[in-house]
Design a protein around this motif. Structure first.
Motif, short mmCIF file in Angstrom:
data_model
loop_
_atom_site.label_atom_id
_atom_site.label_comp_id
_atom_site.label_asym_id
_atom_site.label_seq_id
_atom_site.Cartn_x
_atom_site.Cartn_y
_atom_site.Cartn_z
N GLU A 51 36.90 -24.59 -9.59
CA GLU A 51 38.17 -24.35 -8.97
C GLU A 51 37.89 -24.22 -7.57
N ALA A 52 37.05 -23.13 -7.07
CA ALA A 52 37.14 -22.66 -5.85
C ALA A 52 36.39 -23.74 -4.85
N LYS A 53 35.38 -24.44 -5.18
CA LYS A 53 34.83 -25.43 -4.69
C LYS A 53 35.09 -27.02 -4.72
N GLY A 54 35.88 -27.19 -5.65
CA GLY A 54 36.61 -28.62 -5.84
C GLY A 54 35.37 -29.40 -6.34
N LEU A 55 34.55 -28.91 -7.33
CA LEU A 55 33.37 -29.61 -7.90
C LEU A 55 33.91 -30.47 -9.09
N ASP A 56 33.40 -31.66 -9.09
CA ASP A 56 33.46 -32.60 -9.96
C ASP A 56 32.85 -32.20 -11.29
N GLU A 57 33.18 -31.43 -12.04
CA GLU A 57 32.42 -30.94 -13.10
C GLU A 57 33.38 -30.34 -14.08
N ASP A 58 33.23 -30.55 -15.31
CA ASP A 58 34.00 -30.12 -16.52
C ASP A 58 33.76 -28.60 -16.62
N PRO A 59 34.69 -27.69 -16.32
CA PRO A 59 34.70 -26.27 -16.28
C PRO A 59 34.62 -25.80 -18.00
N THR A 60 34.84 -26.63 -18.96
CA THR A 60 34.84 -26.17 -20.37
C THR A 60 33.60 -26.42 -20.98
N VAL A 61 32.48 -27.04 -20.23
CA VAL A 61 31.26 -27.40 -20.66
C VAL A 61 30.17 -26.63 -19.96
N LEU A 62 29.28 -25.76 -20.69
CA LEU A 62 28.28 -25.33 -20.22
C LEU A 62 26.83 -26.19 -20.44
#
Length: 204
Positions: A51-62
């Motif tokens: 959220e802070a960096k606006g990354l194109d990543e799914d935050p629910t997947v590690l």
């Protein structure tokens, strides 16, 4: 044997595949709640960064490549662990001596660091360390025919059996393999007519 696992386990502590399966299932049952809680913490850190960096990543997947990165953040921010600061308390020689002491005590071994110039082995770089490993029989006296390490470093004492040698190549340098690895250079075996060929391995 019903399968290869049964063959391999017969002479090992677990004895049967059923015992291994029971152990793993019990371990999974006990550790899964802890793993879920740890995953929740790591995902919290990932979601905040996405959220802070606006990354194109799914935050629910590690992902596997995420794990060490966010674990370091947890250690530094939640537990104030500074790995660089800790290094000063673990100098290489002290760590090696400590590990050797543990292996000697737990497995009934004796490790001897030897000068490669004194024996029939050589190292491929001056930084590489060479050790000889003996199995110790505590029921036999050590003094009889014991060799002087200075004169014959690869001669076992009366209560010892030579198991093998290992090279320890710890430091990075140009053109060296870039990852940690352990390579068997020579397998141990019983020789025809008696005797035993020692194992040789390299830890890089």
């Amino acid at each position: 044997y019903p399968n290869h696992a049964a063959y391999r386990l017969k002479k090992r502590m677990a004895k049967t595949p059923a015992n291994v399966q029971t152990f793993l299932e019990d371990l999974n049952y006990k550790l899964s709640p802890l793993a879920d809680r740890e995953l929740e913490v790591l995902l919290k850190y990932k979601a905040a960064e996405v959220e802070a960096k606006g990354l194109d990543e799914d935050p629910t997947v590690l992902h596997m490549y995420d794990y060490r990165y966010y674990l370091n953040q947890v250690e530094e921010k939640d537990y104030q662990v500074d790995h660089e600061a800790l290094r000063q308390y673990f100098p290489l020689d002290a760590v090696l001596d400590g590990l050797v002491d543990i292996y000697q005590e737990v497995f009934g071994l004796r490790f001897e660091r030897i000068d490669s110039a004194m024996v029939e082995f050589s190292t491929w770089h001056p930084e590489v360390l060479l050790f000889v490993v003996y199995r110790v029989d505590e029921d036999l006296p050590a003094s009889a025919s014991a060799a002087s390490p200075a004169s014959a470093p690869t001669t076992p004492r009366a209560n010892e059996t030579l198991l093998g040698y290992y090279y320890l190549d710890l430091f990075p340098r140009e053109d060296k393999f870039g990852h940690a690895a352990c390579w068997p250079l020579q397998a141990a075996c019983e020789l025809e007519g008696g005797g035993r060929r020692p194992a040789v391995t390299a830890l890089v």
